[in-house]
Design a protein around this motif. Structure first.
Motif, PDB file in Angstrom:
ATOM      1  N   ALA A 180       0.832  -1.208   0.000  1.00 31.20           N
ATOM      2  CA  ALA A 180       0.000   0.000   0.000  1.00 31.20           C
ATOM      3  C   ALA A 180       0.865   1.255   0.000  1.00 31.20           C
ATOM      4  O   ALA A 180       0.580   2.227  -0.713  1.00 31.20           O
ATOM      5  N   LYS A 181       1.963   1.256   0.784  1.00 28.54           N
ATOM      6  CA  LYS A 181       2.844   2.424   0.821  1.00 28.54           C
ATOM      7  C   LYS A 181       3.574   2.604  -0.504  1.00 28.54           C
ATOM      8  O   LYS A 181       3.786   3.740  -0.953  1.00 28.54           O
ATOM      9  N   ILE A 182       3.961   1.503  -1.142  1.00 30.02           N
ATOM     10  CA  ILE A 182       4.585   1.601  -2.459  1.00 30.02           C
ATOM     11  C   ILE A 182       3.623   2.246  -3.450  1.00 30.02           C
ATOM     12  O   ILE A 182       4.029   3.013  -4.326  1.00 30.02           O
ATOM     13  N   ALA A 183       2.330   1.952  -3.269  1.00 33.60           N
ATOM     14  CA  ALA A 183       1.305   2.507  -4.160  1.00 33.60           C
ATOM     15  C   ALA A 183       0.874   3.917  -3.748  1.00 33.60           C
ATOM     16  O   ALA A 183      -0.020   4.492  -4.375  1.00 33.60           O
ATOM     17  N   GLY A 184       1.487   4.456  -2.686  1.00 34.87           N
ATOM     18  CA  GLY A 184       1.214   5.839  -2.319  1.00 34.87           C
ATOM     19  C   GLY A 184       0.251   6.037  -1.172  1.00 34.87           C
ATOM     20  O   GLY A 184      -0.088   7.176  -0.836  1.00 34.87           O
ATOM     21  N   MET A 185      -0.213   4.955  -0.543  1.00 30.28           N
ATOM     22  CA  MET A 185      -1.116   5.065   0.603  1.00 30.28           C
ATOM     23  C   MET A 185      -0.313   5.015   1.889  1.00 30.28           C
ATOM     24  O   MET A 185       0.805   4.479   1.930  1.00 30.28           O
ATOM     25  N   LYS A 186      -0.882   5.527   2.967  1.00 33.41           N
ATOM     26  CA  LYS A 186      -0.187   5.475   4.260  1.00 33.41           C
ATOM     27  C   LYS A 186      -0.315   4.111   4.927  1.00 33.41           C
ATOM     28  O   LYS A 186       0.395   3.803   5.884  1.00 33.41           O
ATOM     29  N   GLY A 187      -1.203   3.295   4.411  1.00 34.07           N
ATOM     30  CA  GLY A 187      -1.391   1.948   4.926  1.00 34.07           C
ATOM     31  C   GLY A 187      -2.448   1.235   4.114  1.00 34.07           C
ATOM     32  O   GLY A 187      -3.106   1.839   3.255  1.00 34.07           O
ATOM     33  N   ALA A 188      -2.607  -0.062   4.366  1.00 34.56           N
ATOM     34  CA  ALA A 188      -3.585  -0.848   3.611  1.00 34.56           C
ATOM     35  C   ALA A 188      -4.998  -0.466   4.013  1.00 34.56           C
ATOM     36  O   ALA A 188      -5.291  -0.238   5.191  1.00 34.56           O
ATOM     37  N   ILE A 189      -5.889  -0.399   3.019  1.00 41.22           N
ATOM     38  CA  ILE A 189      -7.294  -0.127   3.280  1.00 41.22           C
ATOM     39  C   ILE A 189      -8.137  -1.289   2.779  1.00 41.22           C
ATOM     40  O   ILE A 189      -7.745  -2.016   1.865  1.00 41.22           O
ATOM     41  N   VAL A 190      -9.277  -1.474   3.402  1.00 45.87           N
ATOM     42  CA  VAL A 190     -10.158  -2.549   2.978  1.00 45.87           C
ATOM     43  C   VAL A 190     -10.810  -2.168   1.658  1.00 45.87           C
ATOM     44  O   VAL A 190     -11.016  -0.982   1.361  1.00 45.87           O
ATOM     45  N   HIS A 191     -11.129  -3.152   0.827  1.00 50.69           N
ATOM     46  CA  HIS A 191     -11.866  -2.892  -0.403  1.00 50.69           C
ATOM     47  C   HIS A 191     -13.210  -2.246  -0.068  1.00 50.69           C
ATOM     48  O   HIS A 191     -13.906  -2.685   0.860  1.00 50.69           O
ATOM     49  N   GLY A 192     -13.595  -1.255  -0.847  1.00 50.03           N
ATOM     50  CA  GLY A 192     -14.929  -0.696  -0.670  1.00 50.03           C
ATOM     51  C   GLY A 192     -16.007  -1.749  -0.851  1.00 50.03           C
ATOM     52  O   GLY A 192     -17.025  -1.757  -0.152  1.00 50.03           O
ATOM     53  N   MET A 193     -15.771  -2.683  -1.770  1.00 51.99           N
ATOM     54  CA  MET A 193     -16.784  -3.697  -2.034  1.00 51.99           C
ATOM     55  C   MET A 193     -16.843  -4.755  -0.940  1.00 51.99           C
ATOM     56  O   MET A 193     -17.839  -5.475  -0.823  1.00 51.99           O
ATOM     57  N   TYR A 194     -15.793  -4.862  -0.122  1.00 50.68           N
ATOM     58  CA  TYR A 194     -15.914  -5.694   1.075  1.00 50.68           C
ATOM     59  C   TYR A 194     -16.961  -5.083   1.993  1.00 50.68           C
ATOM     60  O   TYR A 194     -17.843  -5.786   2.513  1.00 50.68           O
ATOM     61  N   SER A 195     -16.869  -3.767   2.214  1.00 49.17           N
ATOM     62  CA  SER A 195     -17.859  -3.090   3.057  1.00 49.17           C
ATOM     63  C   SER A 195     -19.254  -3.254   2.477  1.00 49.17           C
ATOM     64  O   SER A 195     -20.224  -3.516   3.207  1.00 49.17           O
TER      65      SER A 195
END
Length: 311
Positions: free
Chosen positions: A231-246
């Motif tokens: 996730a950080k390599i992709a520019g996020m500060k951490g992993a996030i859950v898929h919106g479609m999981y929610s």
């Protein structure tokens, strides 16, 4: 229509998008041109009425004869805390269509960068019960390019048919941040919300593995969901859950069984893993309609809001 001979590979499409993004960044560094400037040189599409002669790709992408893996269905239902039954849940059908929609967003003439897209909302028509043994034909395309105060938004539309009958139709709205059309709108005032915290009916305790678990049953291996490092390599500060999981968890608790329905979800804040999400659902003022929402159990920030209604 571009008929594909096999289902597109989501990891391959993401890898190609990442390589394309890295190429843009390298060109920006070598030329001293801001990355946003490079993106603005790409013709941005939309309807001819709204944006002159510029248009999004008009060709649809399709895959025919897709069959569901029964074990993937059971694994999905168990992950969502859903009833294991011979009926395809609506978000499971979204997952079946997603590779085709992603391919439509990966064509050479698609004007926006795929990596970094923000998922804003979904509106879905689940037109009839779909059995696991039915063979699916899937088509997808993009439309409705619009200026957004934070960039450019568009819709990715997917339809699933059995024979000639469209049994499921989903519209996913995405935002490409930092890439602007002419006539950038002002940021709207934040909608006034009730200050009282709703009473939760369930608490979701999501581990750091939740993104990987959903990727296994859905095939959506976007690196921002797979762990802190990717996730950080992709520019996020951490992993996030898929919106479609929610969405899947919400519908497992609210969607009717054995009949058609419609639903929608809007994403307001990402769920960083691990997390504790409070969830509530209640009958709305309309017959057959249920409204739901989920929020951070610690700081009360709302993650999503939506509804499901019998057709």
């Amino acid at each position: 229509m571009a008929e594909l001979t096999s289902m597109p590979s989501i990891p391959k499409l993401y890898a190609q998008a990442a390589a394309k993004g890295a190429s843009h960044q390298l060109k920006s560094a070598l030329t001293g041109t801001p990355l946003g400037g490079l993106l603005k040189k790409v013709p941005l599409g939309g309807s001819s009425k709204a944006h002159g002669n510029a248009v999004l790709p008009t060709e649809r992408v399709s895959v025919s004869g897709h069959s569901i893996e029964r074990q993937k269905l059971v694994s999905y239902q168990r992950l969502m805390k859903d009833t294991v039954r011979d009926e395809l849940p609506s978000v499971f059908l979204h997952a079946a269509a997603f590779p085709v929609a992603l391919a439509a967003m990966s064509t050479a003439d698609f004007p926006l960068p795929l990596m970094g897209m923000v998922h804003l909302k979904n509106v879905v028509e689940h037109r009839r019960v779909v059995a696991p043994e039915e063979v699916l034909n899937i088509s997808a395309w993009t439309e409705n390019l619009q200026a957004h105060y934070a960039g450019t938004q568009f819709d990715a539309v997917a339809e699933i048919s059995v024979g000639d009958e469209v049994v499921w139709r989903g519209v996913s709205t995405y935002l490409s941040k930092g890439t602007f059309l002419a006539g950038k709108p002002e940021r709207p005032e934040r909608e006034a919300r009730d200050t009282d915290t709703p009473q939760s009916i369930a608490t979701w305790k999501l581990s750091g593995d939740t993104g990987r678990d959903y990727a296994e049953v859905s095939g959506d291996f976007n690196p921002i969901h797979l762990g802190t490092i990717p996730a950080k390599i992709a520019g996020m500060k951490g992993a996030i859950v898929h919106g479609m999981y929610s969405a899947g968890r919400a519908l497992a608790a609210t969607a009717p069984h054995g009949q058609p329905y419609e639903w929608s979800i809007e994403f307001e804040a990402p769920v960083f893993l691990p997390a504790i999400v409070a969830f509530e659902a209640h009958a709305s003022g309309e017959a057959g309609k249920t409204e739901f929402s989920g929020w951070n159990a610690k700081n009360q920030r709302r993650h999503f809001v939506g509804w499901v209604a019998r057709r």
